[in-house]
Write an enzyme that holds these catalytic residues in place. Structure first.
Site, mmCIF file in Angstrom:
data_model
loop_
_atom_site.group_PDB
_atom_site.id
_atom_site.type_symbol
_atom_site.label_atom_id
_atom_site.label_comp_id
_atom_site.label_asym_id
_atom_site.label_seq_id
_atom_site.Cartn_x
_atom_site.Cartn_y
_atom_site.Cartn_z
ATOM 1 N N PHE A 30 0.871 -1.173 0.000
ATOM 2 C CA PHE A 30 0.000 0.000 0.000
ATOM 3 C C PHE A 30 0.904 1.218 0.000
ATOM 4 O O PHE A 30 1.609 1.478 0.978
ATOM 5 C CB PHE A 30 -0.879 -0.045 1.253
ATOM 6 C CG PHE A 30 -1.854 1.092 1.417
ATOM 7 C CD1 PHE A 30 -3.089 1.066 0.786
ATOM 8 C CD2 PHE A 30 -1.558 2.156 2.253
ATOM 9 C CE1 PHE A 30 -4.009 2.090 0.978
ATOM 10 C CE2 PHE A 30 -2.471 3.188 2.454
ATOM 11 C CZ PHE A 30 -3.697 3.147 1.813
ATOM 12 N N SER A 61 5.683 -0.569 3.731
ATOM 13 C CA SER A 61 5.798 -1.952 4.189
ATOM 14 C C SER A 61 5.638 -2.880 2.994
ATOM 15 O O SER A 61 4.709 -2.728 2.194
ATOM 16 C CB SER A 61 4.731 -2.261 5.239
ATOM 17 O OG SER A 61 4.924 -1.490 6.402
ATOM 18 N N GLN A 83 -7.615 22.186 19.722
ATOM 19 C CA GLN A 83 -7.186 20.789 19.791
ATOM 20 C C GLN A 83 -7.195 20.226 21.205
ATOM 21 O O GLN A 83 -7.438 19.034 21.398
ATOM 22 C CB GLN A 83 -5.803 20.634 19.149
ATOM 23 C CG GLN A 83 -5.842 20.870 17.650
ATOM 24 C CD GLN A 83 -4.589 20.376 16.948
ATOM 25 O OE1 GLN A 83 -3.687 19.831 17.557
ATOM 26 N NE2 GLN A 83 -4.550 20.565 15.638
ATOM 27 N N ASN A 98 -2.116 8.274 16.291
ATOM 28 C CA ASN A 98 -3.172 8.395 17.291
ATOM 29 C C ASN A 98 -3.579 9.847 17.527
ATOM 30 O O ASN A 98 -4.733 10.129 17.848
ATOM 31 C CB ASN A 98 -2.735 7.743 18.605
ATOM 32 C CG ASN A 98 -2.702 6.228 18.511
ATOM 33 O OD1 ASN A 98 -2.908 5.659 17.431
ATOM 34 N ND2 ASN A 98 -2.456 5.571 19.624
ATOM 35 N N PHE A 128 1.639 4.345 12.721
ATOM 36 C CA PHE A 128 1.220 4.099 11.336
ATOM 37 C C PHE A 128 -0.275 3.810 11.200
ATOM 38 O O PHE A 128 -0.981 3.610 12.160
ATOM 39 C CB PHE A 128 2.089 3.056 10.648
ATOM 40 C CG PHE A 128 1.974 1.627 11.099
ATOM 41 C CD1 PHE A 128 2.775 0.672 10.503
ATOM 42 C CD2 PHE A 128 1.066 1.211 12.072
ATOM 43 C CE1 PHE A 128 2.689 -0.654 10.882
ATOM 44 C CE2 PHE A 128 0.971 -0.106 12.447
ATOM 45 C CZ PHE A 128 1.795 -1.044 11.851
ATOM 46 N N GLU A 129 -0.730 3.871 9.935
ATOM 47 C CA GLU A 129 -2.153 3.773 9.586
ATOM 48 C C GLU A 129 -2.977 4.843 10.306
ATOM 49 O O GLU A 129 -4.080 4.607 10.767
ATOM 50 C CB GLU A 129 -2.702 2.365 9.861
ATOM 51 C CG GLU A 129 -2.099 1.311 8.950
ATOM 52 C CD GLU A 129 -2.851 -0.009 8.997
ATOM 53 O OE1 GLU A 129 -4.064 0.014 9.252
ATOM 54 O OE2 GLU A 129 -2.216 -1.046 8.773
ATOM 55 N N GLY A 130 -2.409 6.031 10.384
ATOM 56 C CA GLY A 130 -3.050 7.149 11.070
ATOM 57 C C GLY A 130 -2.504 7.289 12.475
ATOM 58 O O GLY A 130 -2.745 6.431 13.321
ATOM 59 N N LEU A 142 1.140 4.992 -0.029
ATOM 60 C CA LEU A 142 0.472 6.273 0.180
ATOM 61 C C LEU A 142 1.429 7.338 0.704
ATOM 62 O O LEU A 142 1.484 8.455 0.189
ATOM 63 C CB LEU A 142 -0.697 6.088 1.159
ATOM 64 C CG LEU A 142 -1.474 7.342 1.558
ATOM 65 C CD1 LEU A 142 -2.170 7.950 0.351
ATOM 66 C CD2 LEU A 142 -2.498 6.998 2.653
#
Length: 579
Positions: free
Chosen positions: A141, A176, A486, A390, A386-388, A143
């Protein structure tokens, strides 16, 4: 979860605890567990993988033979054909044994070719799914770029349309499987024409890219803190000629494709890390049961008991979240993005805490490589990134929920401008608010939980009611500027996470009690302890979101950070400096 931002809860989405697998599906899943566990006991060597920073070919071949690279691919395309819940159960085994190897598997199917499963045309599926499920062809993937991490919309990789092809140029980092993948889901900016205005505008498009197209290369494997066994590399695209039929989804819809792939795969992280947490708890418990200090076994000391209990609470909530989401997905729901983000945050932070505490219980032994826990800690650190990250996912949870609540508040404000035409909406909302303000109405979970949990369910309901009131107060105060607050958004996200943890554990433990499972009493205790902790945290976060003291503290923190940045680091003079 979006509904709690209005002080409401759609109970049917979580009560009773989902149980979607048929007897046949359960039996088939159980038939796979032993082969997977035997693989990790007899074939895979996590220490060797970590030391060598790669997985040897014999191990990978055995994984292919297990079907581990095509778990969710339909049988007709060469996969095992498992649903999300079955996939999650196998993820637990992987997470308990080797997270580095798990990344190789997950990057391949959880995100690598997931887009083909979700968005692929019949022709794309027929061509590529057999290759990636049983043909020993790895997927990735692609991105992230040097200038775009969490901000996926800012990517610079570009594809220019030329008749029946797109010509792709650019690079991606930290991919990855980037050095071993022959099939990649790649995202690039493309020029799109607005059908209404005729204006040209750049939009992200997703592509299926084969290394065999030419012009695809990669850098050396990255040297990483953890998950060393997985291949991570920079990938370069130079005049890559992509057939137009390899567009994944619609042209210009790449951002949506990317987000849905990530949302779809996030529940698997919770399932995987629940397996990791269980392994850490098992190691720590064995040590506490056998190690004696000052004439007593460690298990008899109060501080050790507290650690083991807290570790178990976090594991129970993590597992409950993951399999609530997977089963909701399997039942056909398309609305799980908030829950999946919450699960990823909770799982990655809880797993880090559990592993760290396991090391603490083991003492000096935990710091040694031999115990195996230090490798787990190194591997775990990436999951909060990763994958966004936290941090970004917390803002995503808060802003998505606020947007949902805000749309309802806007509708109500609009209704008051023409009350005679909107009496139904006004009276309904007024009744709900009036009842909630005097402790009546609002959320009531009592009918959904067993008798023992009713007081705890009441505490959860209070949190949800206060949540809705707090969101409305903040929306009226900040209006559209709330996107810049925030600290406030983080308070709301943290409260939402705790509320979700309470709801799913109350649902799951009620099911255990109703089915008279042997673990029912223990599950009820885990739920009660979690609810006591989580309800206090949630209410504290909601108070902080509107507190003047917290607002003042935020301003001070902002000022401190600005001074540090202006001076490129620590500003204070040294304690021995004379001036």
């Amino acid at each position: 979860m979006a509904n709690i931002f209005r002080g409401s809860l759609m109970c049917k989405h979580v009560f009773p605890y989902p149980d979607v697998l048929t007897t046949e599906q359960k039996e088939f899943t159980n038939s796979l567990i032993n082969p997977f566990e035997r693989f990790f006991l007899g074939v895979n060597d996590a220490v060797r993988n970590d030391d060598n920073s790669k997985i040897d070919e014999n191990t990978l071949t055995a994984l292919w033979e297990l079907g581990a690279f095509g778990i969710q691919v339909p049988v007709d395309y060469g996969g095992l054909g498992l649903n999300n819940t079955q996939y999650g159960r196998l993820c637990q085994i992987v997470g308990a044994n080797d997270l580095g190897l798990g990344i190789t598997i997950g990057a391949h199917q959880s995100i690598g070719f997931k887009g083909i499963l979700l968005y692929g045309t019949p022709e794309q599926k027929a061509k590529y799914l057999p290759m990636v499920s049983s043909g020993k062809v790895y997927a990735a993937f692609a991105l992230t770029e040097p200038s775009s991490g969490s901000d996926a919309g800012s990517i610079r990789c570009r594809a220019v349309k030329n008749n029946n092809y797109y010509i792709l140029n650019g690079s991606k980092i930290w991919i990855s499987n980037g050095g071993i993948a022959d099939i990649m889901t790649v995202f690039a900016q493309t020029e799109q024409v607005d059908k209404k205005t005729g204006q040209k505008k750049d939009k992200v498009t997703a592509f299926i890219v084969e290394r065999s197209f030419g012009g695809v290369s990669h850098g050396p494997p990255e040297k990483k803190m953890g998950i060393k066994a997985s291949n991570t590399a920079e990938v370069y695209f130079e005049d890559v000629k992509i057939p137009i039929e390899n567009v994944l989804g619609k042209e210009g819809d790449g951002f949506k494709v990317a987000m849905n792939i990530l949302n779809n795969g996030r529940f698997g992280m919770g399932a995987t890390l629940s397996g990791t947490m269980k392994r850490c708890i098992d190691i720590a418990t064995a040590h506490a049961n056998n190690r004696a200090q000052f004439g007593q076994k460690l298990k008899n000391y109060g501080s050790i008991k507290e650690k083991l209990a807290q570790m178990s609470i976090l594991h129970y909530a993590t597992e409950s979240m993951a399999f609530t989401i997977s089963q909701i997905m399997d039942s056909g729901s398309q609305d799980y993005h908030l829950e999946a983000a919450i699960s990823k945050i909770y799982a990655s932070e809880s797993a880090w805490y559990v592993c760290d505490e396991a090391i603490q219980i083991l003492g000096g032994m935990g710091f040694m490589k031999e115990a195996g826990v230090e490798r787990i800690l190194r591997d775990l650190r990436i999951f909060r990134i990763f994958e966004g990250t936290n941090d970004i996912l917390r803002l995503f949870v808060a802003l998505t929920g606020i947007q949902y609540a805000g749309s309802h508040l806007t509708d109500l404000q609009r209704a008051f401008k023409n009350p005679s035409a909107n009496l139904g909406l006004i009276f309904k909302e007024a009744s709900r608010r009036a009842a909630s303000s005097i402790g009546l109405g609002g959320v009531d979970l009592n009918s959904h939980v067993v008798a023992e949990l009713k007081p705890y369910a009441k505490n959860t309901a209070v949190c949800i009611n206060v949540f809705g009131q707090t969101v409305e107060e903040l929306l009226l105060k900040y209006k559209k500027n709330i996107v810049n607050e925030q600290f406030v958004l983080n308070c709301l996200a943290n409260a939402a996470i705790d509320i979700y943890a309470m709801v799913v554990t109350q649902s799951r433990s009620s099911r255990a009690f109703s089915l008279q499972l042997t673990t029912a009493e223990h599950e009820l205790n885990l739920t009660k302890a979690l609810t006591i902790q989580a309800s206090e945290r949630a209410l504290r976060n909601l108070r902080n979101a509107t507190s003047k003291n917290s607002e003042a503290l935020t301003k001070k923190m902002s000022s401190i950070a600005q001074t540090v940045c202006e001076n490129n680091g620590v500003v204070c003079t040294g304690v021995l400096d004379l001036n």
